[in-house]
Design a protein around this motif. Structure first.
Motif, mmCIF file in Angstrom:
data_model
loop_
_atom_site.group_PDB
_atom_site.id
_atom_site.type_symbol
_atom_site.label_atom_id
_atom_site.label_comp_id
_atom_site.label_asym_id
_atom_site.label_seq_id
_atom_site.Cartn_x
_atom_site.Cartn_y
_atom_site.Cartn_z
ATOM 1 N N ARG A 159 7.057 10.021 33.753
ATOM 2 C CA ARG A 159 7.793 9.306 32.703
ATOM 3 C C ARG A 159 9.133 8.741 33.182
ATOM 4 N N HIS A 160 9.399 8.798 34.474
ATOM 5 C CA HIS A 160 10.682 8.298 34.977
ATOM 6 C C HIS A 160 10.470 7.192 36.005
ATOM 7 N N GLY A 161 11.467 6.339 36.130
ATOM 8 C CA GLY A 161 11.381 5.200 37.035
ATOM 9 C C GLY A 161 11.252 5.627 38.489
ATOM 10 N N PRO A 162 10.923 4.665 39.371
ATOM 11 C CA PRO A 162 10.580 5.000 40.751
ATOM 12 C C PRO A 162 11.745 5.516 41.593
ATOM 13 N N TYR A 163 12.975 5.151 41.249
ATOM 14 C CA TYR A 163 14.093 5.510 42.133
ATOM 15 C C TYR A 163 15.129 6.358 41.426
ATOM 16 N N GLN A 164 14.674 7.109 40.410
ATOM 17 C CA GLN A 164 15.567 8.001 39.688
ATOM 18 C C GLN A 164 15.412 9.405 40.269
ATOM 19 N N GLY A 165 16.276 9.738 41.226
ATOM 20 C CA GLY A 165 16.181 11.044 41.871
ATOM 21 C C GLY A 165 14.874 11.178 42.641
ATOM 22 N N GLN A 166 14.404 12.404 42.779
ATOM 23 C CA GLN A 166 13.217 12.685 43.582
ATOM 24 C C GLN A 166 11.957 12.851 42.740
ATOM 25 N N LEU A 167 12.075 12.615 41.421
ATOM 26 C CA LEU A 167 10.952 12.920 40.535
ATOM 27 C C LEU A 167 9.666 12.197 40.926
ATOM 28 N N ALA A 168 9.798 10.907 41.262
ATOM 29 C CA ALA A 168 8.600 10.125 41.557
ATOM 30 C C ALA A 168 7.910 10.667 42.816
ATOM 31 N N ARG A 169 8.712 10.991 43.823
ATOM 32 C CA ARG A 169 8.157 11.548 45.067
ATOM 33 C C ARG A 169 7.472 12.886 44.791
ATOM 34 N N GLU A 170 8.125 13.706 43.964
ATOM 35 C CA GLU A 170 7.576 15.031 43.682
ATOM 36 C C GLU A 170 6.270 14.931 42.903
ATOM 37 N N ALA A 205 15.640 3.588 50.275
ATOM 38 C CA ALA A 205 14.616 4.500 49.748
ATOM 39 C C ALA A 205 13.252 4.016 50.233
ATOM 40 N N LYS A 206 12.302 4.938 50.324
ATOM 41 C CA LYS A 206 10.940 4.538 50.673
ATOM 42 C C LYS A 206 10.341 3.757 49.515
ATOM 43 N N ASN A 207 9.513 2.786 49.866
ATOM 44 C CA ASN A 207 8.903 1.959 48.840
ATOM 45 C C ASN A 207 7.840 2.748 48.086
ATOM 46 N N LEU A 208 8.142 3.079 46.849
ATOM 47 C CA LEU A 208 7.253 3.974 46.130
ATOM 48 C C LEU A 208 5.900 3.349 45.833
ATOM 49 N N ALA A 209 5.885 2.067 45.510
ATOM 50 C CA ALA A 209 4.613 1.410 45.191
ATOM 51 C C ALA A 209 3.659 1.502 46.386
ATOM 52 N N THR A 210 4.210 1.376 47.600
ATOM 53 C CA THR A 210 3.395 1.484 48.811
ATOM 54 C C THR A 210 2.818 2.885 48.940
ATOM 55 N N MET A 211 3.649 3.884 48.598
ATOM 56 C CA MET A 211 3.181 5.268 48.698
ATOM 57 C C MET A 211 2.083 5.547 47.675
#
Lengths: 97, 122
Positions: B13-24, B62-68
């Motif tokens: 529920r959070h955007g791609p570059y808001q802290g580490q949530l997306a990576r986690e 930051a790493k490109n989240l969409a790519t990940m």
């Protein structure tokens, strides 16, 4: 079925609204931290919530914010023990933060 | 839902570059997939911004989240859902998303929470 836990103020965040899109009468709502501001009798609070859904607010968080005697009549204050009981009573928990 | 049901819904529920949530969230999904646990992924609220095209994480180091996220089909994570209301509110068309995701709303949305044995929120 599901215990929904909201920890953000409804005046600051859309968390409560997101929760309300999912919640159903077999669920319960627990307000903690700044989420307890949703327990106030305001248009942003529980007015939009179907009365069928049980709503709890963590008493310590309400007391800390000085709002324990201003809670909407439908809200049941609960302590940490009650928090644990709720997580046991419902099959799963969903945190909205 | 039975005792042995290990099905997992990861709610983002959070955007791609808001802290580490997306990576986690991605780590949790890949871990479940690596152990061949049934995992579903739901993007709602600002989480839908994780799926928008033309992201360039390098601009903010930051790493490109969409790519990940694009690796998910390789891990056989194909139960990807996106909340239709969240897309509409942000003027995002389902066709523009960087992953094939099934738009859901109403009962179908509720059913994701009911039919999976475990919920993880990010």
């Amino acid at each position: 079925m599901i215990l929904h836990i909201v920890n953000k103020s409804p005046f600051q965040s859309d968390c409560l609204n997101s929760c309300l899109r999912i919640i159903s009468p077999e669920d319960a709502l627990l307000l903690i931290e700044d989420g307890v501001y949703a327990a106030l009798d305001t248009p942003r609070g529980l007015a939009s919530l179907a009365p069928a859904i049980p709503v709890y607010a963590l008493e310590a968080d309400c007391r800390a914010r000085g709002i324990l005697d201003q809670l909407h009549a439908s809200v049941k204050p609960t302590d940490d023990h009650g928090f644990v009981e709720l997580t046991l009573a419902y099959a799963k928990s969903q945190s909205w933060f | 839902m039975q005792e042995a049901d290990k099905s997992l819904l990861v709610v983002v529920r959070h955007g791609p570059y808001q802290g580490q949530l997306a990576r986690e969230a991605l780590d949790a999904v890949l871990t479940a997939a690596a152990f061949e646990q049934p995992v579903s992924l739901l993007f709602m609220d600002d989480g839908v911004f994780q799926l928008t095209p033309n992201q360039d994480g390098s601009a903010i180091d930051a790493k490109n989240l969409a790519t990940m996220l694009a690796v998910l089909p390789m891990y056989d994570v194909d139960r990807v859902y996106v909340e239709l209301d969240s897309l509409n509110l942000r003027a995002i068309s389902p066709e523009s998303l960087t992953l094939p995701a099934t738009p859901v709303g109403g009962h179908a949305l509720r059913d994701l929470f009911v039919n999976n044995a475990h919920l993880l929120s990010f």
